[in-house]
Structure formats: structure tokens, C-alpha cells
Design a protein around this motif. Structure first.
Motif, short mmCIF file in Angstrom:
data_model
loop_
_atom_site.label_atom_id
_atom_site.label_comp_id
_atom_site.label_asym_id
_atom_site.label_seq_id
_atom_site.Cartn_x
_atom_site.Cartn_y
_atom_site.Cartn_z
N VAL A 179 0.77 -1.20 -0.19
CA VAL A 179 0.01 -0.08 0.08
C VAL A 179 0.79 1.03 0.04
CG1 VAL A 179 -1.90 1.30 1.44
CG2 VAL A 179 -1.70 -1.27 1.24
N ILE A 180 0.54 2.14 -0.73
CA ILE A 180 1.23 3.47 -0.98
C ILE A 180 0.21 4.58 -0.67
CG2 ILE A 180 1.21 3.68 -3.38
CD1 ILE A 180 3.99 5.12 -3.03
N GLY A 181 0.53 5.42 0.31
CA GLY A 181 -0.58 6.80 0.75
C GLY A 181 0.12 7.93 0.02
N LEU A 182 -0.73 8.76 -0.80
CA LEU A 182 -0.30 9.93 -1.36
C LEU A 182 -0.98 11.24 -0.73
CD1 LEU A 182 -0.72 8.96 -5.19
CD2 LEU A 182 1.20 8.41 -3.62
N LEU A 183 -0.51 12.34 -0.82
CA LEU A 183 -1.09 13.51 -0.27
C LEU A 183 -1.03 14.67 -1.04
CD1 LEU A 183 0.90 13.37 3.17
CD2 LEU A 183 -1.58 13.10 2.91
N ALA A 226 7.36 16.42 11.65
CA ALA A 226 8.15 16.05 10.30
C ALA A 226 6.90 15.66 9.37
CB ALA A 226 8.79 14.56 10.51
N PHE A 227 5.67 15.81 9.69
CA PHE A 227 4.77 15.63 8.62
C PHE A 227 4.61 17.22 8.05
CE2 PHE A 227 0.28 16.31 6.98
CZ PHE A 227 0.14 14.99 6.32
N ARG A 228 4.86 17.17 6.79
CA ARG A 228 5.23 18.49 6.09
C ARG A 228 3.92 18.88 5.33
NH1 ARG A 228 8.91 19.87 9.28
NH2 ARG A 228 10.06 21.11 7.94
N HIS A 229 3.08 17.93 4.86
CA HIS A 229 2.06 18.43 3.75
C HIS A 229 0.65 18.83 4.73
CE1 HIS A 229 4.37 16.56 0.72
NE2 HIS A 229 4.99 15.65 1.49
N ARG A 230 1.03 20.01 5.42
CA ARG A 230 -0.25 20.46 5.95
C ARG A 230 -1.14 21.25 5.24
NH1 ARG A 230 -0.92 19.15 11.45
NH2 ARG A 230 1.08 18.63 12.09
N ASP A 231 -1.04 21.21 3.87
CA ASP A 231 -2.07 21.64 2.75
C ASP A 231 -2.80 20.87 2.17
OD1 ASP A 231 0.20 20.86 1.36
OD2 ASP A 231 -0.06 22.14 -0.13
N ALA A 232 -2.50 19.56 2.52
CA ALA A 232 -3.21 18.31 2.06
C ALA A 232 -4.80 18.15 2.26
CB ALA A 232 -2.57 17.04 2.57
N PRO A 241 0.53 14.09 -10.23
CA PRO A 241 0.52 15.58 -10.51
C PRO A 241 -0.39 16.19 -9.59
CG PRO A 241 0.29 14.44 -12.66
CD PRO A 241 0.23 13.35 -11.64
N TYR A 242 -1.49 15.69 -8.96
CA TYR A 242 -2.70 16.10 -8.09
C TYR A 242 -2.36 15.75 -6.57
CZ TYR A 242 -4.75 15.83 -12.58
OH TYR A 242 -5.05 16.18 -13.71
N CYS A 243 -1.52 14.87 -6.52
CA CYS A 243 -1.12 14.32 -5.16
C CYS A 243 0.29 14.12 -5.02
CB CYS A 243 -2.06 13.22 -4.51
SG CYS A 243 -3.62 13.65 -4.32
N PRO A 244 1.16 15.05 -4.97
CA PRO A 244 2.61 15.07 -5.18
C PRO A 244 3.42 14.54 -3.81
CG PRO A 244 2.13 17.19 -4.97
CD PRO A 244 0.96 16.68 -4.77
N GLY A 245 2.62 14.77 -2.75
CA GLY A 245 3.11 14.02 -1.30
C GLY A 245 3.09 12.76 -1.10
N ILE A 246 3.98 12.25 0.10
CA ILE A 246 3.52 10.80 0.36
C ILE A 246 3.32 10.69 1.95
CG2 ILE A 246 4.97 8.75 0.53
CD1 ILE A 246 3.96 8.89 -2.18
N HIS A 247 2.60 9.74 2.35
CA HIS A 247 2.07 9.64 3.64
C HIS A 247 2.80 8.33 4.06
CE1 HIS A 247 -0.49 8.19 7.15
NE2 HIS A 247 0.34 8.90 7.80
N LEU A 248 3.82 8.05 4.86
CA LEU A 248 4.76 7.07 5.16
C LEU A 248 4.06 6.06 6.14
CD1 LEU A 248 8.50 8.02 4.70
CD2 LEU A 248 7.05 6.68 2.92
#
Length: 430
Positions: A291-295, A342-348, A382-389
């Protein structure tokens, strides 16, 4: 501490991990964890297991450190609204215990994950109004990868604190699995929040309408969906938010769901099961999965075209249990600065996750499923460039790409910190 028995067959265990043959299973007490991480330990390499839901909580020729049997301490302080608990608890067990005290913490759609759920971010159907689980952490204690203990408290961190303590705290909230083994965690609790939950199924066109509407939801309402053989939808509204309840009522009239069901939950501990209706004929198949999670931010006007592309990808999935799911964020998630964890994607606004599935012991099917996962990832990136590990993939070729997308410019400082705190790379690589 050591056991020679095979990996226990339990519903909380990941089937792929359960099929592995580890070198052995270690069930340390709190005082024994440090000796396992110490450079003199002969138990190498290691895999850390809490809830046991990830594919890498056990692996061939690795020692599995299972925290669940012995790290079971729990203390509830109703005066300070805190709960302190050991890393052996799953989120479902924790919520069940707290409900008896009339309180809860913010958790996700499933009760099966362990404390890794919190330490990698912690997203759930109430994140839009309550923020991430890491935003509620008050203290952490455990052992760094180098065998040294740590104990950090939010209340003791300030501008006057040692810079390294602040950096360590920030790193643990989102990147803990790479740096140390958290043995005990303290969270802020909340009074039980009654919820109205609506579930049903939709087609891709109606899903696009729901996604577009959801990007204008009040904070007390969230959308989740799972796309497998069918598209299952879950809408969760806080009963104490009149605007959320009104919006949910209006939405179910204007965009009705097939086989629509509405339930009321006293809190997250009673959240209905989610995902089974997406797999009406294949739910009981035994499969291995990655499973891979995007943001990413809101999809806006791109939603209809993106859903068309995803519809084509779903029509070509190599196994019926391959799936695409999504969880709505936004709202309170952005209230916290991206610099304090360390969670950087606060705009998700969205967290889609892609699940590759294949029959056990079928190498060709595994590769086909992973190739499909990467293709869907490319469609969404292109719409969800971040990753949630939430899941670690250091055994797969795209681990480096994941790390870059998860941590961005903070990856270099994290690597420097790992060199200090886990110099022998006992824990997963950064």
C-alpha cells in the motif's frame, strides 16, 4: 524473551508478514528493548512490530521485535485529559478502553494499527476538525536506534530548550520509525463525540460530484471512499456541528447513494466497518498486498477528468482486490505549522492510497500488481505529489522516491539526525 514458535495467526497481522519466516520473534519488556538495539546485540537485522498491520513488520531472515505482548501499560488522567499508554496497544483497543471513561482520541478508519498510526501522522474521519493524531501528542519515551533512552515532553519544549531536543521532538512526530522505538506515548483526550455516519455505493460520475462537494464541506464533515469491485462511500459528521449535520442531510438528498445506510455512533470506537462493500465477491480472498499513501491539495475543476482516468486504471487492475481509496483531510490539519512536526504536507486536502494485491507465492502476479500501483501513482502524482509513510517500502525500488516526496527539504536534516541517533542503521533506512 525469544520464541521459536511460528508467527501467530491473528486478525491484526498482515498476511504477507504472517507468511514470512523470521529468524525469531522477540517479545521484550520495556527494560529489554534497549539491549536489542545496543550494538552488542546479535539479533540483527530487526523489524519492529506493534499493531502488525504493515507488510514489513516481519521479513525473511529478520528478527521481529513484537511490542504487543508486554508494553501494555495504560493510565488515564481525567483531570488533565491525558492518556499515557504503552506501544503494545492497537488503536481499537485504546478507543474501547477510553470509551469506558467517556473519552476518546483521534484515530482512523480502522482500529487495527498500533502506535505507528500516531507516529506517522495519524489521519482519520475527524482530522478536518481535530487535526492529526501527532498534533495531540504530549510526551514520548523510548529508545533511540543507538540504544540510548529518550523522554521528551511537549510542555517542556520552548525557545529556551536545547535545540537538539526540539529537533528530536519534531522528527519523532512523523519520522519516528526511522530513528527510535517509542515505548510509551501520551495523548490529549477528548470527550466522546457522537457521530452520524452515512454509507453507500456510487458510480464514478457520482463520486466526482461528491468529491467536488466535499471540497466545500464544513470542518465537522468528511468524505472517505474505497474503489474496488464497487465504489463504497462513507460520510462522517459530528453531531455537535449543526452545519455539518445540515450539509450531510442536504447532500444525501441531492446526491443519493445506492444501498444507503445511516447510523449513529457514540464516538470513534463505534465507527462502522468500512471497505467491505467495495469487494462484494472477493472480500474473503487471501492476498498479499503493498500500500502506498499519497497526499495533495484539492482537485477542483480537475476532478471529472481525473476520475475518468482513474476509472480506466481501475478497469485494468490485474487482480480484483487491487483498489484505490481516499480520505479527506484539510481543515484543522492546516492549522498546525509544517515546521513543528516531520509531517510536512499540512496543505493536503486528500490522502488517496493505492493497494496492490496478488495471490501468495505468485511472483508474476506480484510484479503485475506492483506495476499497476506505480501506473496509478503516476496518474495521481500531479494532483497528489506528497507521500504519507504509514507503510515502509525499503524493500522496493521506489523507497528513495517515497522519502523525497514525504519529507522534501527536511530529508537532509533527518538523515543527519539519524546518523547521530541510529548510526548503525538498525532501524529502516532514510
Amino acid at each position: 524473551m525469544e520464541g521459536s514458535c511460528p508467527w501467530p495467526v491473528a486478525p491484526v497481522r498482515n498476511p504477507q508478514a504472517a507468511a514470512a519466516t523470521p529468524s525469531g520473534i522477540l517479545t521484550p519488556s520495556s527494560s529489554e528493548v534497549a539491549s536489542l538495539l545496543n550494538s552488542n546485540s546479535h539479533h540483527r537485522p530487526l523489524k519492529i512490530c506493534g499493531g502488525g498491520t504493515t507488510s514489513r513488520c516481519a521479513a525473511e531472515a529478520h528478527w521481529t521485535v513484537d511490542l504487543s505482548p508486554k508494553l501494555r501499560q495504560l493510565t488515564v488522567d481525567q483531570q488533565t485529559h491525558r492518556v499515557r499508554f504503552g506501544s503494545g496497544w492497537t488503536m481499537g483497543e485504546l478507543q474501547g478502553e477510553l470509551a469506558q471513561w467517556g473519552c476518546m482520541v483521534t484515530t482512523g478508519l480502522s482500529g487495527l494499527p498500533g502506535v505507528g498510526f500516531v507516529l506517522t501522522g495519524g489521519m482519520g474521519p475527524l482530522s478536518r476538525s481535530l487535526g492529526l493524531a501527532i498534533d495531540h501528542v504530549q510526551s514520548l519515551s523510548g529508545i533511540w536506534g543507538n540504544g540510548q533512552p529518550f523522554a521528551l515532553k511537549r510542555a517542556e519544549l520552548s525557545e529556551a530548550s536545547a535545540k537538539h531536543s526540539i529537533q528530536q521532538w519534531t522528527a519523532l512526530l512523523g519520522a519516528a520509525p526511522f530513528l527510535g522505538v517509542v515505548q510509551e506515548i501520551e495523548l490529549r483526550t477528548l470527550h466522546l463525540l457522537p457521530l452520524t455516519v452515512v454509507q453507500g455505493c456510487v458510480d464514478p460520475n457520482r463520486l466526482a460530484e461528491l468529491i467536488t462537494a466535499a471540497e466545500h464541506f464544513p470542518r465537522g464533515l468528511s468524505l472517505q471512499w474505497c474503489w474496488g469491485e464497487a465504489i463504497e462511500v462513507m460520510l462522517v459528521a459530528r453531531c455537535d456541528d449543526p452545519k455539518a449535520v445540515e450539509t450531510l442531510s442536504d447532500l444525501t438528498r441531492t446526491i443519493p447513494l445506492n444501498d444507503q445506510r445511516q447510523t449513529t455512533a457514540a464516538g470513534l470506537h463505534q465507527l462502522p466497518a468500512f471497505g467491505s462493500r467495495a469487494f462484494p465477491s472477493t472480500q474473503d480472498l487471501v492476498v498479499h498486498q503493498e500500500v502506498i499513501g499519497l497526499l495533495g491539495p484539492g482537485w477542483g475543476k480537475a476532478t471529472p477528468a481525473l476520475l475518468q482516468a482513474l476509472n480506466a486504471a481501475m478497469a485494468n487492475r490485474p487482480h480484483p482486490r487491487c483498489s484505490l481509496s481516499n480520505q479527506q483531510l484539510g481543515g484543522a490539519v492546516a492549522d498546525c505549522s509544517s515546521q513543528v512536526t516531520a509531517f510536512r504536507h499540512r496543505d493536503a486536502e486528500w490522502k488517496p492510497w493505492i493497494t496492490a494485491s496478488w495471490p501468495p507465492d505468485d511472483h508474476n502476479a506480484r510484479q503485475a500488481a506492483l506495476n499497476w500501483l506505480v501506473r496509478v501513482w503516476e496518474e495521481l502524482s500531479p494532483y497528489c505529489p506528497g507521500i504519507h509513510l504509514a507503510q515502509l517500502h525499503d524493500h522496493l525500488p521506489w523507497h528513495g522516491r517515497e522519502l523525497e516526496a514525504a519529507f522534501g527539504p527536511w530529508l537532509t536534516p533527518l538523515r543527519q539526525l539519524k546518523q547521530q541517533l541510529d548510526p548503525e542503521a538498525v532501524l529502516p533506512p532514510l
